[in-house]
Design a protein around this motif. Structure first.
Motif, PDB file in Angstrom:
ATOM      1  N   THR A 110     134.442 -29.186  37.853  1.00 16.80           N
ATOM      2  CA  THR A 110     135.637 -29.936  37.459  1.00 16.80           C
ATOM      3  C   THR A 110     136.827 -28.990  37.320  1.00 16.80           C
ATOM      4  O   THR A 110     137.934 -29.293  37.764  1.00 16.80           O
ATOM      5  CB  THR A 110     135.386 -30.692  36.144  1.00 16.80           C
ATOM      6  OG1 THR A 110     134.298 -31.607  36.344  1.00 16.80           O
ATOM      7  CG2 THR A 110     136.616 -31.461  35.701  1.00 16.80           C
ATOM      8  N   LYS A 114     138.600 -27.802  40.579  1.00 13.33           N
ATOM      9  CA  LYS A 114     139.529 -28.752  41.208  1.00 13.33           C
ATOM     10  C   LYS A 114     140.982 -28.430  40.869  1.00 13.33           C
ATOM     11  O   LYS A 114     141.886 -28.832  41.590  1.00 13.33           O
ATOM     12  CB  LYS A 114     139.206 -30.182  40.759  1.00 13.33           C
ATOM     13  CG  LYS A 114     137.917 -30.710  41.297  1.00 13.33           C
ATOM     14  CD  LYS A 114     137.691 -32.127  40.799  1.00 13.33           C
ATOM     15  CE  LYS A 114     136.396 -32.691  41.325  1.00 13.33           C
ATOM     16  NZ  LYS A 114     136.206 -34.089  40.897  1.00 13.33           N
ATOM     17  N   HIS A 115     141.203 -27.703  39.792  1.00 10.01           N
ATOM     18  CA  HIS A 115     142.563 -27.380  39.356  1.00 10.01           C
ATOM     19  C   HIS A 115     143.095 -26.076  39.954  1.00 10.01           C
ATOM     20  O   HIS A 115     144.224 -25.686  39.666  1.00 10.01           O
ATOM     21  CB  HIS A 115     142.618 -27.309  37.828  1.00 10.01           C
ATOM     22  CG  HIS A 115     142.228 -28.598  37.176  1.00 10.01           C
ATOM     23  ND1 HIS A 115     143.042 -29.710  37.173  1.00 10.01           N
ATOM     24  CD2 HIS A 115     141.094 -28.962  36.544  1.00 10.01           C
ATOM     25  CE1 HIS A 115     142.423 -30.699  36.543  1.00 10.01           C
ATOM     26  NE2 HIS A 115     141.244 -30.272  36.155  1.00 10.01           N
TER      27      HIS A 115
END
Length: 66
Positions: free
Chosen positions: A20, A23-24
């Protein structure tokens, strides 16, 4: 900017959090996921749009290190 491919071994809770977070990062790409269970690796790969899933760690390492 240089892009970096990542592979995750063992799709547990920490791996989910890590994926997660990746993704940034625009320069990071989750390239492969491995598990002792191909089914678990494929489920993780589907959830995080990972192009390659392996049910054997040695196969993942052969692919990613070459």
């Amino acid at each position: 900017m240089k892009n970096f491919n990542w592979a995750i071994i063992g799709p547990g809770q920490i791996a989910h959090t890590f994926a997660t977070g990746l993704k940034h990062l625009p320069e990071a790409r989750l390239h492969a996921a491995g598990s002792t269970s191909l089914e678990r690796a494929e489920k993780f790969a589907e959830k995080f749009t990972v192009p390659r899933a392996y049910g054997d760690y040695s196969e993942l390492l052969k692919d990613c290190l070459l």
